[in-house]
Scaffold this motif. Structure first.
Motif, mmCIF file in Angstrom:
data_model
loop_
_atom_site.group_PDB
_atom_site.id
_atom_site.type_symbol
_atom_site.label_atom_id
_atom_site.label_comp_id
_atom_site.label_asym_id
_atom_site.label_seq_id
_atom_site.Cartn_x
_atom_site.Cartn_y
_atom_site.Cartn_z
ATOM 1 N N THR A 16 0.804 -1.223 0.000
ATOM 2 C CA THR A 16 0.000 0.000 0.000
ATOM 3 C C THR A 16 0.838 1.274 0.000
ATOM 4 O O THR A 16 0.304 2.354 -0.237
ATOM 5 C CB THR A 16 -0.947 0.031 1.215
ATOM 6 N N VAL A 17 2.135 1.157 0.280
ATOM 7 C CA VAL A 17 3.026 2.306 0.374
ATOM 8 C C VAL A 17 4.255 2.045 -0.490
ATOM 9 O O VAL A 17 4.735 0.915 -0.557
ATOM 10 C CB VAL A 17 3.465 2.532 1.845
ATOM 11 N N LEU A 18 4.746 3.093 -1.153
ATOM 12 C CA LEU A 18 5.970 2.969 -1.943
ATOM 13 C C LEU A 18 7.020 3.950 -1.435
ATOM 14 O O LEU A 18 6.699 5.080 -1.076
ATOM 15 C CB LEU A 18 5.701 3.263 -3.420
ATOM 16 N N TYR A 19 8.259 3.500 -1.425
ATOM 17 C CA TYR A 19 9.400 4.342 -1.064
ATOM 18 C C TYR A 19 10.445 4.194 -2.155
ATOM 19 O O TYR A 19 10.804 3.073 -2.536
ATOM 20 C CB TYR A 19 10.001 3.898 0.274
ATOM 21 N N THR A 20 10.943 5.317 -2.672
ATOM 22 C CA THR A 20 11.971 5.312 -3.700
ATOM 23 C C THR A 20 13.266 5.847 -3.113
ATOM 24 O O THR A 20 13.270 6.871 -2.432
ATOM 25 C CB THR A 20 11.543 6.184 -4.896
ATOM 26 N N GLY A 21 14.365 5.140 -3.388
ATOM 27 C CA GLY A 21 15.660 5.566 -2.877
ATOM 28 C C GLY A 21 16.766 5.310 -3.876
ATOM 29 O O GLY A 21 16.544 4.743 -4.945
ATOM 30 N N VAL A 22 17.990 5.735 -3.502
ATOM 31 C CA VAL A 22 19.175 5.528 -4.330
ATOM 32 C C VAL A 22 20.316 5.075 -3.426
ATOM 33 O O VAL A 22 20.391 5.487 -2.261
ATOM 34 C CB VAL A 22 19.541 6.813 -5.113
ATOM 35 N N THR A 23 21.174 4.196 -3.930
ATOM 36 C CA THR A 23 22.282 3.669 -3.138
ATOM 37 C C THR A 23 23.394 3.182 -4.060
ATOM 38 O O THR A 23 23.153 2.929 -5.239
ATOM 39 C CB THR A 23 21.820 2.504 -2.236
ATOM 40 N N ASN A 24 24.576 3.008 -3.490
ATOM 41 C CA ASN A 24 25.666 2.409 -4.259
ATOM 42 C C ASN A 24 25.865 0.939 -3.880
ATOM 43 O O ASN A 24 26.679 0.252 -4.478
ATOM 44 C CB ASN A 24 26.975 3.179 -4.067
ATOM 45 N N ASP A 25 25.110 0.455 -2.884
ATOM 46 C CA ASP A 25 25.199 -0.952 -2.491
ATOM 47 C C ASP A 25 23.808 -1.416 -2.063
ATOM 48 O O ASP A 25 23.388 -1.185 -0.930
ATOM 49 C CB ASP A 25 26.199 -1.134 -1.355
ATOM 50 N N LEU A 26 23.120 -2.046 -2.973
ATOM 51 C CA LEU A 26 21.725 -2.422 -2.736
ATOM 52 C C LEU A 26 21.594 -3.433 -1.605
ATOM 53 O O LEU A 26 20.680 -3.337 -0.782
ATOM 54 C CB LEU A 26 21.111 -2.960 -4.031
ATOM 55 N N GLU A 27 22.492 -4.374 -1.530
ATOM 56 C CA GLU A 27 22.429 -5.391 -0.481
ATOM 57 C C GLU A 27 22.550 -4.766 0.914
ATOM 58 O O GLU A 27 21.729 -5.034 1.793
ATOM 59 C CB GLU A 27 23.525 -6.429 -0.690
ATOM 60 N N ILE A 28 23.542 -3.935 1.106
ATOM 61 C CA ILE A 28 23.718 -3.278 2.407
ATOM 62 C C ILE A 28 22.545 -2.364 2.715
ATOM 63 O O ILE A 28 22.047 -2.332 3.844
ATOM 64 C CB ILE A 28 25.052 -2.508 2.449
ATOM 65 N N ARG A 29 22.072 -1.637 1.712
ATOM 66 C CA ARG A 29 20.964 -0.699 1.952
ATOM 67 C C ARG A 29 19.692 -1.449 2.353
ATOM 68 O O ARG A 29 18.959 -0.992 3.229
ATOM 69 C CB ARG A 29 20.712 0.154 0.706
ATOM 70 N N LEU A 30 19.424 -2.589 1.748
ATOM 71 C CA LEU A 30 18.252 -3.373 2.139
ATOM 72 C C LEU A 30 18.367 -3.825 3.592
ATOM 73 O O LEU A 30 17.387 -3.770 4.343
ATOM 74 C CB LEU A 30 18.085 -4.589 1.227
ATOM 75 N N LYS A 31 19.552 -4.253 3.971
ATOM 76 C CA LYS A 31 19.766 -4.649 5.368
ATOM 77 C C LYS A 31 19.560 -3.473 6.303
ATOM 78 O O LYS A 31 18.964 -3.613 7.377
ATOM 79 C CB LYS A 31 21.164 -5.239 5.546
ATOM 80 N N GLN A 32 20.038 -2.302 5.919
ATOM 81 C CA GLN A 32 19.861 -1.108 6.747
ATOM 82 C C GLN A 32 18.386 -0.767 6.917
ATOM 83 O O GLN A 32 17.942 -0.423 8.008
ATOM 84 C CB GLN A 32 20.606 0.084 6.140
ATOM 85 N N HIS A 33 17.628 -0.850 5.836
ATOM 86 C CA HIS A 33 16.189 -0.575 5.937
ATOM 87 C C HIS A 33 15.522 -1.579 6.873
ATOM 88 O O HIS A 33 14.676 -1.212 7.689
ATOM 89 C CB HIS A 33 15.511 -0.639 4.566
ATOM 90 N N ILE A 65 20.652 9.642 -9.285
ATOM 91 C CA ILE A 65 19.958 10.672 -8.506
ATOM 92 C C ILE A 65 18.892 11.354 -9.349
ATOM 93 O O ILE A 65 17.771 11.605 -8.881
ATOM 94 C CB ILE A 65 20.963 11.689 -7.935
ATOM 95 N N GLU A 66 19.227 11.633 -10.599
ATOM 96 C CA GLU A 66 18.258 12.245 -11.512
ATOM 97 C C GLU A 66 17.025 11.347 -11.681
ATOM 98 O O GLU A 66 15.888 11.811 -11.652
ATOM 99 C CB GLU A 66 18.941 12.482 -12.856
ATOM 100 N N ARG A 67 17.263 10.051 -11.842
ATOM 101 C CA ARG A 67 16.156 9.097 -12.017
ATOM 102 C C ARG A 67 15.330 8.976 -10.739
ATOM 103 O O ARG A 67 14.097 8.921 -10.799
ATOM 104 C CB ARG A 67 16.721 7.734 -12.426
ATOM 105 N N GLU A 68 15.998 8.934 -9.586
ATOM 106 C CA GLU A 68 15.277 8.870 -8.315
ATOM 107 C C GLU A 68 14.332 10.069 -8.184
ATOM 108 O O GLU A 68 13.158 9.909 -7.828
ATOM 109 C CB GLU A 68 16.259 8.849 -7.148
ATOM 110 N N LYS A 69 14.821 11.243 -8.469
ATOM 111 C CA LYS A 69 13.981 12.454 -8.379
ATOM 112 C C LYS A 69 12.813 12.382 -9.346
ATOM 113 O O LYS A 69 11.700 12.791 -9.020
ATOM 114 C CB LYS A 69 14.827 13.700 -8.650
ATOM 115 N N GLU A 70 13.083 11.873 -10.554
ATOM 116 C CA GLU A 70 12.026 11.747 -11.551
ATOM 117 C C GLU A 70 10.915 10.827 -11.030
ATOM 118 O O GLU A 70 9.736 11.189 -11.064
ATOM 119 C CB GLU A 70 12.602 11.184 -12.844
ATOM 120 N N ILE A 71 11.291 9.651 -10.545
ATOM 121 C CA ILE A 71 10.300 8.691 -10.052
ATOM 122 C C ILE A 71 9.551 9.241 -8.849
ATOM 123 O O ILE A 71 8.332 9.085 -8.744
ATOM 124 C CB ILE A 71 10.977 7.338 -9.728
ATOM 125 N N LYS A 72 10.254 9.895 -7.943
ATOM 126 C CA LYS A 72 9.598 10.463 -6.765
ATOM 127 C C LYS A 72 8.536 11.494 -7.150
ATOM 128 O O LYS A 72 7.567 11.692 -6.416
ATOM 129 C CB LYS A 72 10.625 11.095 -5.822
#
Length: 100
Positions: A16-33, A65-72
């Motif tokens: 029901t909720v979407l969050y858009t983000g950007v990272t240089n390490d998807l695996e670590i960022r998923l763990k952080q979330h 970053i440009e794409r993240e802003k676009e999607i947001k």
């Protein structure tokens, strides 16, 4: 040299909720979330957005970053359509990333 930057979309269990983000390490960022030890007031913690449903890879951070802003800036329907191009069933992709 090749670099990896990712634009990603997370959702909650009920999708029901979407969050858009950007990272240089998807695996670590998923763990952080998922662990979210540092910021109990973050959007993803508040809305339980831990489930990866979409990501794109970029070589340059500026493009990511440009794409993240676009999607947001998009309305929900357009985000849904983007997700459904590669993930029509909205499968949670966390295990695919974390098992690499």
């Amino acid at each position: 040299m090749s670099h990896n930057y990712f634009v990603y979309i997370l959702t909650n269990k009920n999708k029901t909720v979407l969050y858009t983000g950007v990272t240089n390490d998807l695996e670590i960022r998923l763990k952080q979330h998922t662990e979210n030890k540092d910021n109990k007031f973050a959007f993803t913690f508040k809305y339980n957005c831990y489930y990866l449903i979409f990501y794109e890879r970029y070589q340059f951070i500026e493009h990511a970053i440009e794409r993240e802003k676009e999607i947001k800036g998009w309305k929900r329907q357009k985000k849904n359509e983007l997700i459904e191009i590669d993930n029509p069933d909205w499968r949670f992709l966390n295990d695919e990333i974390l098992e690499r």
